[in-house]
Each structure stands twice: as C-alpha cells, then as structure tokens.
Design a protein around this motif. Structure first.
Motif, PDB file in Angstrom:
ATOM      1  N   ASP A  22       0.727  -1.007  -0.227  1.00 36.86           N
ATOM      2  CA  ASP A  22      -0.139  -0.048   0.083  1.00 36.86           C
ATOM      3  C   ASP A  22       0.758   1.206  -0.063  1.00 36.86           C
ATOM      4  OD1 ASP A  22      -2.336  -1.588   0.017  1.00 36.86           O
ATOM      5  OD2 ASP A  22      -2.747  -1.282   2.056  1.00 36.86           O
ATOM      6  N   LYS A  37      -1.019   4.242  -2.192  1.00 36.17           N
ATOM      7  CA  LYS A  37      -2.461   4.319  -1.645  1.00 36.17           C
ATOM      8  C   LYS A  37      -2.481   4.847  -0.305  1.00 36.17           C
ATOM      9  CE  LYS A  37      -6.125   1.160  -0.262  1.00 36.17           C
ATOM     10  NZ  LYS A  37      -6.716  -0.329  -0.075  1.00 36.17           N
ATOM     11  N   HIS A  38      -1.496   5.035   0.480  1.00 33.62           N
ATOM     12  CA  HIS A  38      -1.443   5.395   1.665  1.00 33.62           C
ATOM     13  C   HIS A  38      -0.009   5.995   1.794  1.00 33.62           C
ATOM     14  CE1 HIS A  38      -5.018   3.811   2.968  1.00 33.62           C
ATOM     15  NE2 HIS A  38      -4.742   2.401   3.065  1.00 33.62           N
ATOM     16  N   THR A  66      -5.770   3.376   8.334  1.00 36.18           N
ATOM     17  CA  THR A  66      -5.504   2.862   7.200  1.00 36.18           C
ATOM     18  C   THR A  66      -5.868   1.332   7.148  1.00 36.18           C
ATOM     19  OG1 THR A  66      -3.345   2.659   7.552  1.00 36.18           O
ATOM     20  CG2 THR A  66      -3.820   4.594   6.285  1.00 36.18           C
ATOM     21  N   LYS A 101     -12.824   8.933   3.932  1.00 37.40           N
ATOM     22  CA  LYS A 101     -11.489   7.828   4.178  1.00 37.40           C
ATOM     23  C   LYS A 101     -12.140   6.550   4.195  1.00 37.40           C
ATOM     24  CE  LYS A 101      -8.560  11.702   5.933  1.00 37.40           C
ATOM     25  NZ  LYS A 101      -7.757  11.913   6.861  1.00 37.40           N
TER      26      LYS A 101
END
Length: 541
Positions: free
Chosen positions: A15, A20-21, A221, A247
């Motif tokens: 990720d 993505k993060h 996350t 989110k």
C-alpha cells in the motif's frame, strides 16, 4: 517485528509502494467493559509494532457504545495497561466522541432508503433472520417511507419510546448468505447513563455500525481485528461506502492466539471477580495484563513471547510453558538474588557465640551490577524443612542430615548432631556445629560437604507470605466454567526472608535461591508478601 515477515506487513508495504497510503495508521479499539488480558496484549503489540515499523502511528480508541456494561474504572485500567506494555498512543479517543456524526450518517442512510425503523422485538427479529440454509423474512415495517422513518428515528433520539420498543435497521438483503447482511440493527434505545456522555443520548449505535465509522473518521488505514470478524467485513465495507465516508479503511483479520487450559472470556473473568472467587481483576491467577503484572511477568517477556509466536490467518494455541519460558529468560537477567525460607526449620549452631552476628557482603546478581546486600549469620538460623533428613536416604542426597555436613551459602560448613521433636514426634529444631575454618572465601577446601543450602539468620529474619498458584480450571471441560473453577488454585505459605529485603518496593523481583522467581506484592503490616512468578527450571524446548 522489523525483521519479521507476515501477511499484514506485506499488505502495508504494498500500500505504501503503490501510493495508496503515505502513512500507516492503526488503532487498538478495546471495549471498556473489563480488564485487558493476554489476548488483548497481542492485539496491542501487533497494532503498535506494525505501525512503528513503517514510521506510522496507532490510536487508542475506546469502543464505548454499550453504556450498560462500561465503566470509567475500565477506561483507566486499559490506559494503564497499554502504557505499562511500553506504548504511547498517538491519540486517545472514544466512540462516544463521534456519536453526533454517527447519528447524521444514520440519517443519511434513511434518506437513501437504506435504513428503516423496526417495531419488532429483539426476539421477533431473531426469529425472522432465518439461518444459513433458510432466507430471512422481511420485517412488516421494512417499507416505511423515508419521511416516517426520519420522524420515528428523531423521536427515538428524543426519548419518546421505551427501551426495546423500536430499533433502526439497515436495509440490505434478508436473503444474503452472510447473516450479518440480513438487515442488521444499527441503533437501539437505551436509557443507561454513559460513563462519558452521561444521559445526553437515548439511543446508541451498534458496534458493527459504529466501528467502521470511527475508523474512517480517524483515517485508519488498516483496521486489524481477530478472525471472528471476517464475516463482518462485508458489513464493515457497506457501512463505510453507504455512509459516504471520505476516508476508506481496510479491515484485515488475523488469528487469535490462545494459551492452553486458559480461559480469556471477559464474561467468565468478570463473574469470578463479582462473586469474589478471586482477588479482583488483577488476581495473579487471571490471564489479565494486571494479573500477569502482579504475578511478576515483565512487559519485555510478554512482548518477546507475542512477537515470537508470529502472525497467522488462523487461530492458534500454545502451551503456557512457552510464555513462562520467556518470563524466566527475562528474569534471569533482571531479578535480584536473595534468600527466602518458605518452609522454615530452626537450626541452632551450638558452638557459635550467642551474642554474635557477623555479616558477609554478597552481590545481588552474579553477572550484573545491581548492588550488594549483607547476609547475616548467627547462632540461630532457618533452613528449608526439605533440606534436612534425620537419616541420609542415599548417596545422591545433597542436603543436611545427622552426622553429615553441608555448606551454608557464602558462610560456613555446619554438621548436624541431634534433633528436638515435639510431642507428636515432629522435628522442630536441629542442633548443629559449625567449623570456623570453613568460611567461604577463606581458601579452605580440604573436604567436600554433602551439598550447599541456603538459610536465613533467625534474629533478623523478616516474616513473609508466599503465594503459589495452581491452574484456574480443573476437571471435565464439558462442564460449566464456574463448576470447573479450582478453589484450591491459591496456596499460601509463611516463612522468612533475609533482612536485606526489609525495604522492598511493590513489584520488586527476586530469584529466591533454589526456590524460584517471585514478585513483591502489596505487603501487610509486619508481613512482606511475595507472589511466585515462575519456578526454577530449564527454558521451553
């Protein structure tokens, strides 16, 4: 965990690489309805350690959506346990911080036609859910208009209805093969006083609705949870998606870690506490973090144990011996050495002056500089009853017996020559002599004693209580847990410790020579109290 590989760590790495993060954010979300146990310790350690590996952070968030069972006492205990394990949360939050937003998100679902107020009782809802093979039956209130549902939901909020009279349900799919998707309850009415919000709210969100929203609000996350929530993941994703949270967290499940013959049911532990079968939530017999701390387990040992067991997608169970081995290995380097006589037998050294006491300076640990203490030696001493036999049973016996001599640790050789017995024939005193030429360190080694034993000088000995713990459960595992509760799981013995321990502090740790590892507990007037942590034996193989 930095050098370990596991499937969650791999997901996080991917990720970050994909963009993505840019920051890994996890959370530990306990319900404040009891004390944390060793299973929670695993969740704490995994969440904090994984985030730390990637330079991220972890929130401590209390899922306080059930005021009937929650209490501020538990909130304080949980904070203390997380801190004791060595972790500082990035932030401390409560589900109740978000009740207003959760309400608005529920209103959004109603407006979208995805939630409705149901007048059925809890029993009726349960009966109409169906089972794995049978579809559920739709509620007769499922097709209420948006306007009616909004009106009723606001009236629920304002306390117009009784507890159990109405609930808010999601409108998903009563024929879904996943039972969690069959119009789950999102809100129920409760007039209980909340530990945080007091009597402000008359309705409370259910865990499956509140939890994903909390994660999304905090920007979590990776929402790590135990395996039993795997079937809840579609509902988790549905709530985040349909409430239109900006989110989007990802729920990932991992297997629980259990200890054999150890029950970690909060309900059972709470029953033991409320029925006074144990000495509170931190009773050393319990697998709670407070109980383990009071027993003498160290946070380093617990962390090492958790990390050594790895992270799996399946539930697993290990022997308690494995955990004890980590505790023992950690205490070998940390616990001070000292003398304690747990089953005392008086020995009078008849050729030693009555008014003389001499001292030997001895380090508290042979390998580390933990200071030193002065061991007293005099005419009257205590030894363990097991260290004396009138007749030497065989040549393998390396303790004191009539006509034979032993070395007393750090002092002299003594030889027993007679005993004094009570009216029942029980030995109450041993008479012995010492050889002044055999003092330790004097270089005398011309003869070999039958062994070396520990002792405590009698005039300066401090009375002590020693607590020993057996298994919490015994008997047939098909029986009710309370029936299996071992009422003989605590054994108390009274003896003495050496005078150097007169100023011990709570949680001071000792290896009582030849007796085991012990932790200092809350002492009583004129009586020190020690809890056995682990016995002296080789590490887990």
């Amino acid at each position: 965990m930095k050098d370990q590989s596991n499937f969650i760590k791999t997901i996080m790495e991917e990720d970050l690489k994909s963009g993505k993060h840019d920051t890994i954010i996890t959370r530990f979300p306990p319900e404040p309805n009891g004390f944390l146990h060793i299973g929670h310790a695993r969740a704490i350690i995994i969440n904090f350690e994984l985030a730390k590996v990637f330079g991220g952070y972890t929130n401590l968030r209390f899922d306080d959506t059930n005021p009937e069972t929650e209490d501020e006492m538990y909130v304080k205990a949980i904070k203390r346990d997380v801190e004791w394990l060595g972790y500082t949360p990035h932030g401390i939050y409560f589900a109740s911080n978000y009740f207003d937003e959760m309400f608005e998100r529920a209103v959004l679902l109603i407006k979208k036609g995805l939630a409705y107020v149901d007048d059925q009782t809890a029993e009726e809802i349960q009966k109409t859910r169906g089972d794995i093979l049978t579809p559920g039956i739709e509620s007769p209130y499922r097709n209420r208009s948006v306007e009616e549902n909004l009106k009723l939901f606001y009236e629920m909020r304002d306390g117009k209805y009784k507890e159990g009279e109405k609930v808010l349900r999601a409108k998903i799919d009563m024929a879904s093969p996943n039972m969690n998707m069959r119009d789950p309850v999102l809100y129920r009415i409760s007039f209980a006083v909340h530990h945080n919000t007091k009597d402000k709210y008359k309705i409370y969100p259910m865990y499956d609705f509140a939890h994903p929203i909390e994660d999304a609000i905090e920007g979590i996350t990776h929402s790590l949870c135990s395996l039993e929530f795997e079937d809840h993941r579609p509902l988790y994703d549905w709530v985040v998606r349909e409430t239109e949270m900006p989110k989007v967290p990802r729920q990932i499940e991992f297997g629980r870690l259990g200890l054999k013959n150890t029950v970690m049911s909060k309900r059972f532990l709470k029953q033991l506490v409320t029925e006074n079968l144990v000495d509170g939530w931190d009773d050393p017999r319990l697998p709670t973090i407070g109980g383990l701390r009071r027993k003498g387990y160290t946070k380093e040992a617990i962390r090492s144990f958790i990390l050594a067991t790895g992270l799996s997608k399946v539930n697993s169970e290990v022997e308690v011996d494995m955990l004890e081995a980590f505790v023992r290995d950690d205490l070998q380097a940390k616990a001070k050495r000292a003398f304690a006589v747990i089953n005392p037998l008086k020995v009078t050294i008849t050729n030693y002056p009555e008014d003389k006491i001499e001292y030997v300076d001895v380090p508290y640990h042979p390998d580390f500089d933990y200071g030193s203490r002065k061991i007293a030696f005099g005419r009257n001493i205590y030894i363990e009853k097991e260290d004396f036999s009138e007749v030497k049973p065989d040549n393998k016996y390396k303790r004191l017996s009539l006509g034979n001599e032993v070395r007393l640790f750090h002092t002299y050789f003594i030889k027993a020559y007679d005993v004094i017995k009570d009216e029942n024939g029980e030995i109450i005193e041993v008479l012995a002599t010492y050889d002044p030429e055999t003092k330790s360190g004097s270089g005398f080694n011309s003869r070999k004693p039958d062994g070396t034993i520990h002792f405590v000088e009698a005039s300066q000995a401090i009375k002590a209580q020693f607590n020993f713990y057996g298994p919490l459960l015994v008997g047939d595992d098909s029986k009710d847990l309370i029936e299996r509760f071992n009422r003989d799981s605590l054994h108390i013995k009274y003896g003495f410790v050496e005078n150097a321990l007169k100023d011990v502090q709570l949680y001071d740790k000792f290896q009582f020579v030849r007796n085991g590892y012990f932790n200092t507990d809350h002492s009583k007037e004129d009586l020190l109290v020690f809890n056995e942590t682990v016995a002296l034996k080789s590490s887990y193989k």
